[in-house]
Enzyme design. Structure first.
Site, PDB file in Angstrom:
ATOM      1  N   GLU A   1      -3.674  -1.522 -19.055  1.00 16.30           N
ATOM      2  CA  GLU A   1      -2.966  -1.879 -17.854  1.00 16.30           C
ATOM      3  C   GLU A   1      -1.580  -1.675 -17.832  1.00 16.30           C
ATOM      4  O   GLU A   1      -0.873  -1.600 -18.874  1.00 16.30           O
ATOM      5  CB  GLU A   1      -2.995  -3.536 -18.033  1.00 16.30           C
ATOM      6  CG  GLU A   1      -4.068  -4.158 -17.090  1.00 16.30           C
ATOM      7  CD  GLU A   1      -3.926  -3.997 -15.594  1.00 16.30           C
ATOM      8  OE1 GLU A   1      -2.725  -3.496 -14.961  1.00 16.30           O
ATOM      9  OE2 GLU A   1      -4.679  -4.349 -14.757  1.00 16.30           O
ATOM     10  N   ASP A   2      -1.188  -1.189 -16.801  1.00 10.87           N
ATOM     11  CA  ASP A   2       0.453  -0.980 -16.714  1.00 10.87           C
ATOM     12  C   ASP A   2       1.065  -2.019 -15.812  1.00 10.87           C
ATOM     13  O   ASP A   2       2.467  -1.724 -15.509  1.00 10.87           O
ATOM     14  CB  ASP A   2       0.455   0.184 -15.542  1.00 10.87           C
ATOM     15  CG  ASP A   2       0.173   0.313 -14.196  1.00 10.87           C
ATOM     16  OD1 ASP A   2      -1.031  -0.582 -13.927  1.00 10.87           O
ATOM     17  OD2 ASP A   2       0.927   0.525 -13.390  1.00 10.87           O
TER      18      ASP A   2
ATOM     19  N   SER B   1     -10.108  -3.001 -11.554  1.00 15.21           N
ATOM     20  CA  SER B   1      -8.984  -2.491 -10.514  1.00 15.21           C
ATOM     21  C   SER B   1      -9.078  -3.616  -9.221  1.00 15.21           C
ATOM     22  O   SER B   1     -10.035  -3.997  -8.830  1.00 15.21           O
ATOM     23  CB  SER B   1      -9.069  -1.007  -9.981  1.00 15.21           C
ATOM     24  OG  SER B   1      -8.024  -1.022  -8.832  1.00 15.21           O
ATOM     25  N   ALA B   2      -7.961  -3.677  -8.799  1.00 15.16           N
ATOM     26  CA  ALA B   2      -7.601  -4.770  -7.641  1.00 15.16           C
ATOM     27  C   ALA B   2      -7.924  -3.895  -6.317  1.00 15.16           C
ATOM     28  O   ALA B   2      -7.879  -4.307  -5.406  1.00 15.16           O
ATOM     29  CB  ALA B   2      -6.087  -5.209  -7.657  1.00 15.16           C
TER      30      ALA B   2
ATOM     31  N   ASP C   1      -7.693  -0.381 -16.131  1.00 17.11           N
ATOM     32  CA  ASP C   1      -6.988  -0.439 -14.597  1.00 17.11           C
ATOM     33  C   ASP C   1      -7.088   0.944 -14.064  1.00 17.11           C
ATOM     34  O   ASP C   1      -7.144   2.125 -14.835  1.00 17.11           O
ATOM     35  CB  ASP C   1      -5.841  -1.030 -14.805  1.00 17.11           C
ATOM     36  CG  ASP C   1      -4.908  -1.158 -13.508  1.00 17.11           C
ATOM     37  OD1 ASP C   1      -5.596  -1.354 -12.581  1.00 17.11           O
ATOM     38  OD2 ASP C   1      -3.722  -0.627 -13.347  1.00 17.11           O
ATOM     39  N   LEU C   2      -6.882   1.070 -12.802  1.00 16.22           N
ATOM     40  CA  LEU C   2      -6.818   2.302 -12.384  1.00 16.22           C
ATOM     41  C   LEU C   2      -5.573   2.890 -12.073  1.00 16.22           C
ATOM     42  O   LEU C   2      -4.973   3.874 -12.523  1.00 16.22           O
ATOM     43  CB  LEU C   2      -7.634   2.540 -10.883  1.00 16.22           C
ATOM     44  CG  LEU C   2      -7.459   3.725 -10.116  1.00 16.22           C
ATOM     45  CD1 LEU C   2      -8.281   4.846 -10.717  1.00 16.22           C
ATOM     46  CD2 LEU C   2      -8.029   3.246  -8.825  1.00 16.22           C
ATOM     47  N   ASP C   3      -4.785   2.301 -10.868  1.00 18.26           N
ATOM     48  CA  ASP C   3      -3.431   2.551 -10.543  1.00 18.26           C
ATOM     49  C   ASP C   3      -2.392   2.591 -11.533  1.00 18.26           C
ATOM     50  O   ASP C   3      -2.127   1.624 -12.067  1.00 18.26           O
ATOM     51  CB  ASP C   3      -2.915   1.534  -9.523  1.00 18.26           C
ATOM     52  CG  ASP C   3      -3.753   1.910  -8.061  1.00 18.26           C
ATOM     53  OD1 ASP C   3      -4.103   3.269  -7.709  1.00 18.26           O
ATOM     54  OD2 ASP C   3      -4.587   0.948  -7.451  1.00 18.26           O
TER      55      ASP C   3
ATOM     56  N   THR D   1      -0.969   6.498  -9.271  1.00 18.66           N
ATOM     57  CA  THR D   1      -0.685   6.378  -7.957  1.00 18.66           C
ATOM     58  C   THR D   1       0.046   5.100  -7.417  1.00 18.66           C
ATOM     59  O   THR D   1       0.442   4.796  -6.482  1.00 18.66           O
ATOM     60  CB  THR D   1      -2.326   5.764  -7.346  1.00 18.66           C
ATOM     61  OG1 THR D   1      -2.961   5.016  -8.239  1.00 18.66           O
ATOM     62  CG2 THR D   1      -3.143   6.813  -6.751  1.00 18.66           C
TER      63      THR D   1
ATOM     64  N   LYS E   1       2.899  -4.227  -8.652  1.00 15.77           N
ATOM     65  CA  LYS E   1       2.246  -3.560  -9.211  1.00 15.77           C
ATOM     66  C   LYS E   1       0.865  -4.612  -9.921  1.00 15.77           C
ATOM     67  O   LYS E   1       1.025  -5.700 -10.327  1.00 15.77           O
ATOM     68  CB  LYS E   1       2.673  -2.839 -10.441  1.00 15.77           C
ATOM     69  CG  LYS E   1       3.547  -1.790 -10.181  1.00 15.77           C
ATOM     70  CD  LYS E   1       3.753  -0.791 -11.393  1.00 15.77           C
ATOM     71  CE  LYS E   1       4.951   0.276 -11.115  1.00 15.77           C
ATOM     72  NZ  LYS E   1       5.592   0.710 -12.231  1.00 15.77           N
TER      73      LYS E   1
ATOM     74  N   LYS F   1      -5.328 -10.449  -9.565  1.00 13.75           N
ATOM     75  CA  LYS F   1      -4.628 -10.537 -10.939  1.00 13.75           C
ATOM     76  C   LYS F   1      -3.374 -11.366 -10.758  1.00 13.75           C
ATOM     77  O   LYS F   1      -2.629 -11.031  -9.597  1.00 13.75           O
ATOM     78  CB  LYS F   1      -4.221  -9.276 -11.639  1.00 13.75           C
ATOM     79  CG  LYS F   1      -5.542  -8.271 -11.702  1.00 13.75           C
ATOM     80  CD  LYS F   1      -5.242  -6.903 -12.148  1.00 13.75           C
ATOM     81  CE  LYS F   1      -6.338  -5.942 -12.247  1.00 13.75           C
ATOM     82  NZ  LYS F   1      -6.025  -4.688 -12.512  1.00 13.75           N
TER      83      LYS F   1
END
Ligand code: BG6
Ligand code: MG
Length: 218
Positions: free
Chosen positions: A169-170, A114-115, A9-11, A17, A45, A145
């Site tokens: 994933e966070d 990522s979303a 995942d990115l953020d 971010t 999130k 997601k």
């Protein structure tokens, strides 16, 4: 088969971010007289831009027309991008690059899942885009997601079965998406919040090489 697909995942996983999304949504929500708590923010999130605004409006008991909805999403994104504009590689979270380099060295597949529709721009800003074999982002999926679409698309790209995919994933919604895809889910963050994950680590400094090797070789 020891070629696995590692999906990031990115953020909140590669860069923090998540804090900028929070600030931008908080400011936007205030303009329409809605406030939300840190706990409610946890539910934003990993969730798409559209779904995030829908949730905020529901919390505030507000209903607006489509044109206003689009306008508010635009305002939020414009504000968010002022934070993104100032980013550089210093904002890559600790040991993320080290982990990516280790996996590359071990000839593993590496994907972004990522979303965010801003994913490519952010990866370019922090100068890490070249480390990914494929990028699946908010422009490539129609289901947000916890739907597994984003991760399944990454698996399909590599032709790797979901059980050989590992997702970092966070977000609660992201862990659920990985679990829904029948992949191995690794939470990055708080153990209580991310209790549905197969494993949880506070950050990548806690993930050692033995554990990564075990994932590759299992
Ligand atoms: C996710 C974030 O990665 O992307 C969410 O966790 C965000 O908070 C979503 O809403 C969509 O991002 P963007 O950048 O397209 O608004
Ligand atoms: Mg995230």
């Amino acid at each position: 088969m020891n070629k696995k697909a590692f999906i990031f995942d990115l953020d909140g996983v590669i860069v923090d971010t998540a804090k900028y999304h929070f600030l931008a949504w908080k400011k936007l929500a205030a303009t329409i007289g809605v406030d939300f708590t840190e706990h409610q923010n946890e539910q934003l999130k990993g969730v798409s831009r559209v779904k995030s605004l829908e949730k905020i409006l529901a919390w505030g008991n507000k209903s607006i027309n489509d044109a206003e909805f689009t306008r508010l999403m635009g305002l939020k994104n414009d504000d968010y991008l002022t934070y993104i504009d100032k980013m550089d590689e210093q904002e890559i979270l600790p040991d993320v690059t080290k982990t990516l380099d280790f996996l590359k060295d071990k000839k593993q597949h590496i994907a972004l899942g990522s979303a965010s529709k801003n994913a490519r721009m952010i990866l370019e800003k922090v100068n890490i885009i070249n480390k990914f074999d494929v990028i699946i982002d908010g422009n490539d999926v129609s289901k947000a997601k916890p739907d597994p679409e984003v991760f399944l698309k990454a698996a399909e790209h590599f032709n790797v079965p979901p059980k050989h995919c590992i997702v970092f994933e966070d977000a609660v919604a992201g862990i659920q998406a990985a679990n829904n895809a029948k992949m191995i889910s690794i939470g990055i963050g708080d153990k209580n919040t991310l209790h549905e994950a197969d494993y949880v680590f506070t950050d990548f400094t806690e993930i050692n090489i033995d554990f990564l090797n075990e994932l590759i070789n299992r």
